[in-house]
Write an enzyme that holds these catalytic residues in place. Structure first.
Site, PDB file in Angstrom:
ATOM      1  N   GLY A 169       0.828  -1.194   0.000  1.00 41.04           N
ATOM      2  CA  GLY A 169       0.000   0.000   0.000  1.00 41.04           C
ATOM      3  C   GLY A 169       0.858   1.237   0.000  1.00 41.04           C
ATOM      4  O   GLY A 169       2.094   1.174  -0.107  1.00 41.04           O
ATOM      5  N   GLY A 170       0.182   2.387   0.129  1.00 42.54           N
ATOM      6  CA  GLY A 170       0.878   3.656   0.047  1.00 42.54           C
ATOM      7  C   GLY A 170       1.901   3.856   1.153  1.00 42.54           C
ATOM      8  O   GLY A 170       2.842   4.630   1.001  1.00 42.54           O
ATOM      9  N   MET A 171       1.724   3.180   2.291  1.00 41.43           N
ATOM     10  CA  MET A 171       2.636   3.402   3.420  1.00 41.43           C
ATOM     11  C   MET A 171       3.639   2.269   3.604  1.00 41.43           C
ATOM     12  O   MET A 171       4.490   2.330   4.498  1.00 41.43           O
ATOM     13  CB  MET A 171       1.832   3.596   4.709  1.00 41.43           C
ATOM     14  CG  MET A 171       0.987   4.856   4.702  1.00 41.43           C
ATOM     15  SD  MET A 171       0.093   5.101   6.248  1.00 41.43           S
ATOM     16  CE  MET A 171       1.450   5.436   7.372  1.00 41.43           C
ATOM     17  N   GLY A 172       3.558   1.210   2.801  1.00 41.01           N
ATOM     18  CA  GLY A 172       4.536   0.151   2.957  1.00 41.01           C
ATOM     19  C   GLY A 172       4.055  -1.198   2.499  1.00 41.01           C
ATOM     20  O   GLY A 172       3.091  -1.324   1.753  1.00 41.01           O
ATOM     21  N   VAL A 204       3.228  -5.310   3.811  1.00 42.71           N
ATOM     22  CA  VAL A 204       2.947  -6.192   4.940  1.00 42.71           C
ATOM     23  C   VAL A 204       3.394  -7.603   4.572  1.00 42.71           C
ATOM     24  O   VAL A 204       3.053  -8.118   3.509  1.00 42.71           O
ATOM     25  CB  VAL A 204       1.445  -6.190   5.296  1.00 42.71           C
ATOM     26  CG1 VAL A 204       1.166  -7.179   6.427  1.00 42.71           C
ATOM     27  CG2 VAL A 204       1.003  -4.792   5.710  1.00 42.71           C
ATOM     28  N   LYS A 222       4.693  -5.141   9.213  1.00 44.69           N
ATOM     29  CA  LYS A 222       4.477  -4.020   8.306  1.00 44.69           C
ATOM     30  C   LYS A 222       5.790  -3.271   8.148  1.00 44.69           C
ATOM     31  O   LYS A 222       6.340  -2.739   9.107  1.00 44.69           O
ATOM     32  CB  LYS A 222       3.394  -3.087   8.843  1.00 44.69           C
ATOM     33  CG  LYS A 222       3.126  -1.883   7.930  1.00 44.69           C
ATOM     34  CD  LYS A 222       2.126  -0.894   8.546  1.00 44.69           C
ATOM     35  CE  LYS A 222       0.745  -1.469   8.636  1.00 44.69           C
ATOM     36  NZ  LYS A 222      -0.234  -0.450   9.100  1.00 44.69           N
ATOM     37  N   ASP A 228      -9.724   5.637   9.848  1.00 46.40           N
ATOM     38  CA  ASP A 228      -9.805   5.001   8.526  1.00 46.40           C
ATOM     39  C   ASP A 228     -10.604   3.707   8.613  1.00 46.40           C
ATOM     40  O   ASP A 228     -10.198   2.673   8.087  1.00 46.40           O
ATOM     41  CB  ASP A 228      -8.403   4.741   7.967  1.00 46.40           C
ATOM     42  CG  ASP A 228      -8.422   4.498   6.449  1.00 46.40           C
ATOM     43  OD1 ASP A 228      -9.404   4.913   5.795  1.00 46.40           O
ATOM     44  OD2 ASP A 228      -7.466   3.897   5.930  1.00 46.40           O
TER      45      ASP A 228
END
Length: 349
Positions: free
Chosen positions: A24-27, A29, A44, A142
């Site tokens: 995803g946008g943040m990393g 998993v 993550k 979220d």
């Protein structure tokens, strides 16, 4: 950073990363093995900020560590457990409970919407998780089907991916000028940049219940501008499939947070429905001049920021850390669903 086997590596001298569950946008998993305790975990891996400013990179890492440590204190059967925060080289990793099961978004995509009773069961579990988080001063920010896991075999509901959570007393992701979230599930007061609180998560729960029983958010539109208008101004039309849950849904989807159902009220109504099978009752008030003023202010705020907001809000991977393509994960699932906001502008507090 050690390396073991084809496509595997060991980080922090302890966690063997084995297979990517999602990106995803943040990393990313990973499914991993904790070699010290001999158990399976989800790890993550946070992608480093590509900003040329060393101070900004350091600040982002400090915020992430502070928030992850605060979230690790949360203990609730319906919240994904954070086991550890590890650093290895220039990378930061959050080690979490591995949930053997897919997300609610996966379930809806594969098998269609759930019935009202199952939606109520899921809602009660999430309300318990949110109340525990809110009491600890943590807002999720979220909440959506992709961030709700259903454990295989037990049916346990687990709220995961606090990647954009706000921790009371800590500098948040949004205070750096970035707003991350999923527009279709975001409360109107957050859209306008107003002060936010636990009521924002309850709005998101109302949208989630609609999506659970109908397969789609009532605020889904073909464009981001359409989504923003639907959230802050258009008539709210909960799906007919909500049936006996309509009083709860309508109570959670009050644009004025002061009139919105609180967690205790919503949980009581959902439990009443599960126990009696009858539509829960709630008192309703006519919309007051103050309520109309709140909506007018929200609309004006969005009109003022509308064109620039549409340009600034770009896909940020759903605001989560990973979007698994595998049925086993402890973070958000890949769901075609909602565009995500990740841009600069006036951030909500």
């Amino acid at each position: 950073m050690g390396s073991e086997g084809a496509g595997e590596r060991v980080i922090a001298g302890r966690y063997r990363l084995q297979a990517a569950l999602g990106r995803g946008g943040m990393g990313v998993v990973w499914r991993a093995t904790d070699q010290l305790l001999g158990r399976q975990v989800a790890v993550k891996e946070l992608v480093p900020d590509d900003s040329p400013s060393a101070a900004r990179v350091r600040s982002a890492r400090d915020r992430t560590l502070r928030e992850a440590r605060a979230l690790a204190q949360l203990r609730h059967p319906h919240i994904s457990v954070v086991h550890d925060v590890a650093e290895d080289g220039d990378r930061l990793y959050i080690v979490m409970e591995l949930i053997d099961g897919g997300s609610l978004a996966d379930r809806i995509a594969a098998h269609g919407p759930v019935d009202a009773r199952e939606a109520a069961r899921i809602g009660i579990a999430l309300l318990g998780a949110l109340r525990a988080a809110h009491e600890a001063g943590v807002l999720h920010r979220d909440l959506k089907p992709a961030n709700v896991l259903i454990e295989s075999g037990t049916g346990r509901v687990v709220l995961t991916d606090f990647g954009v959570a706000q921790v009371e007393g800590a500098t948040t992701l949004t205070e750096s000028g970035t707003f991350v979230g999923s527009p279709e599930y975001t409360a109107p007061e957050r859209m306008s940049g107003s002060d936010t609180g636990p009521a924002c998560d309850l709005w998101s729960l109302g949208v989630l219940l609609c999506a659970a029983v109908s397969g789609a958010s009532p605020f889904h539109r073909d464009s981001l501008g359409g989504v923003l208008h639907a959230v802050v101004a258009a008539p709210i039309r909960p799906p007919a499939q909500a049936g006996p849950l309509l009083p709860v849904v309508r109570g959670l989807l009050e644009r004025d947070p002061e009139r919105r159902l609180d967690a205790a009220q919503a949980e009581r109504m959902l439990r009443d429905f599960l126990e009696t099978g009858r539509t829960p009752q709630t008192s309703r008030r006519q919309r007051s001049p103050r309520d109309r003023l709140v909506i007018a202010v929200l609309v004006a705020a969005m009109v003022a920021a509308g064109v620039s907001a549409a340009a600034l809000f770009v896909n940020g991977g759903g605001g989560g850390g990973g979007t698994p393509g595998s049925p086993t994960s402890s973070t958000s699932s890949s769901a075609p669903a909602t565009p995500s906001i990740s841009g600069s502008g006036r951030p909500p507090k």
